[in-house]
Design a protein around this motif. Structure first.
Motif, PDB file in Angstrom:
ATOM      1  N   ARG A  23      16.987   7.751   7.767  1.00  0.00           N
ATOM      2  CA  ARG A  23      15.637   8.243   8.109  1.00  0.00           C
ATOM      3  C   ARG A  23      14.735   7.085   8.522  1.00  0.00           C
ATOM      4  O   ARG A  23      13.934   7.222   9.439  1.00  0.00           O
ATOM      5  N   ARG A  24      14.863   5.932   7.876  1.00  0.00           N
ATOM      6  CA  ARG A  24      14.069   4.750   8.255  1.00  0.00           C
ATOM      7  C   ARG A  24      14.430   4.283   9.666  1.00  0.00           C
ATOM      8  O   ARG A  24      13.557   3.908  10.452  1.00  0.00           O
ATOM      9  N   VAL A  57      12.902   6.790  12.145  1.00  0.00           N
ATOM     10  CA  VAL A  57      11.450   6.590  12.297  1.00  0.00           C
ATOM     11  C   VAL A  57      11.168   5.356  13.147  1.00  0.00           C
ATOM     12  O   VAL A  57      10.274   5.378  14.011  1.00  0.00           O
ATOM     13  N   GLU A  65      11.728   6.407  16.682  1.00  0.00           N
ATOM     14  CA  GLU A  65      10.668   7.329  17.115  1.00  0.00           C
ATOM     15  C   GLU A  65       9.412   6.529  17.486  1.00  0.00           C
ATOM     16  O   GLU A  65       8.778   6.791  18.513  1.00  0.00           O
ATOM     17  N   ASN A  66       9.073   5.545  16.670  1.00  0.00           N
ATOM     18  CA  ASN A  66       7.897   4.699  16.949  1.00  0.00           C
ATOM     19  C   ASN A  66       8.084   3.904  18.238  1.00  0.00           C
ATOM     20  O   ASN A  66       7.155   3.793  19.050  1.00  0.00           O
TER      21      ASN A  66
END
Length: 182
Positions: A13-14, A17, A20-21
């Motif tokens: 998940r990290r 993210v 995504e950023n």
């Protein structure tokens, strides 16, 4: 007590993210997550599909994955949740981004090399990952006689000539096929 699977899911998940950023920044600049590079096209793999495929193929049973054409590092970083990984990328900007995100996340069992995998010694790797943008005959011819291991190909577009299909993901996972040398 946190299980290895829960720890892997949290780290995934990290990674998700972080990318995504990165893509939000690209979009803000009017750029897209694909482009032409000196060695071919860079296009991103779907992180969730890659993660599910790596779980499906039990990537943790391999000792060292080489991500051939690692782009921005996303597949290599997901692979590192299962095993040791080396990513090969010729494009300086993409190579730098992969190192930056790896360091930002503090992931230590992946290295990135700004090098063409066609001239690299691939003998240390027992699994290779490739998301081909064109037929990979030169790589295949080289591997056919001198390398033992598995080749994981993302996409059905360019199946290898000298490798035997041994497994594939369910279609809901994406189009991943695992091959071995004939």
């Amino acid at each position: 007590m946190v299980s290895r699977s829960d720890e892997r899911d949290g780290t995934f998940r990290r990674v998700e993210v972080a990318y995504e950023n990165f893509y939000q920044l690209l979009n803000a600049d009017g750029a897209l997550p694909y482009r032409s590079t000196e060695s071919g096209m860079w296009a991103t793999s779907d992180l969730k599909e890659v993660y599910r495929a790596f779980c499906h193929f039990q990537l943790n049973r391999y000792t060292h994955l080489a991500d051939l054409g690692s782009g921005d590092g996303r597949v290599a970083l997901v692979g590192s949740l299962f095993t040791k990984v080396t990513g090969y990328e010729t494009d300086a900007v993409l190579y730098q981004k992969s190192v930056e995100i790896r360091d930002q996340l503090g992931i230590h069992n992946v290295i990135f090399l700004q090098q063409n995998y066609l001239v690299a010694d691939l003998a240390p790797y027992d699994i290779l990952y490739l998301y081909p943008d064109k037929p990979f005959y030169a790589l295949e011819d080289r591997l056919h006689h001198s390398w033992q291991g598995h080749l994981l190909v993302n996409g059905p577009h360019f199946p290898p000539r000298h490798f035997s299909r041994i497994a594939e993901c369910p279609p809901s996972f994406g189009r991943f096929v695992l091959y071995e040398s004939i």
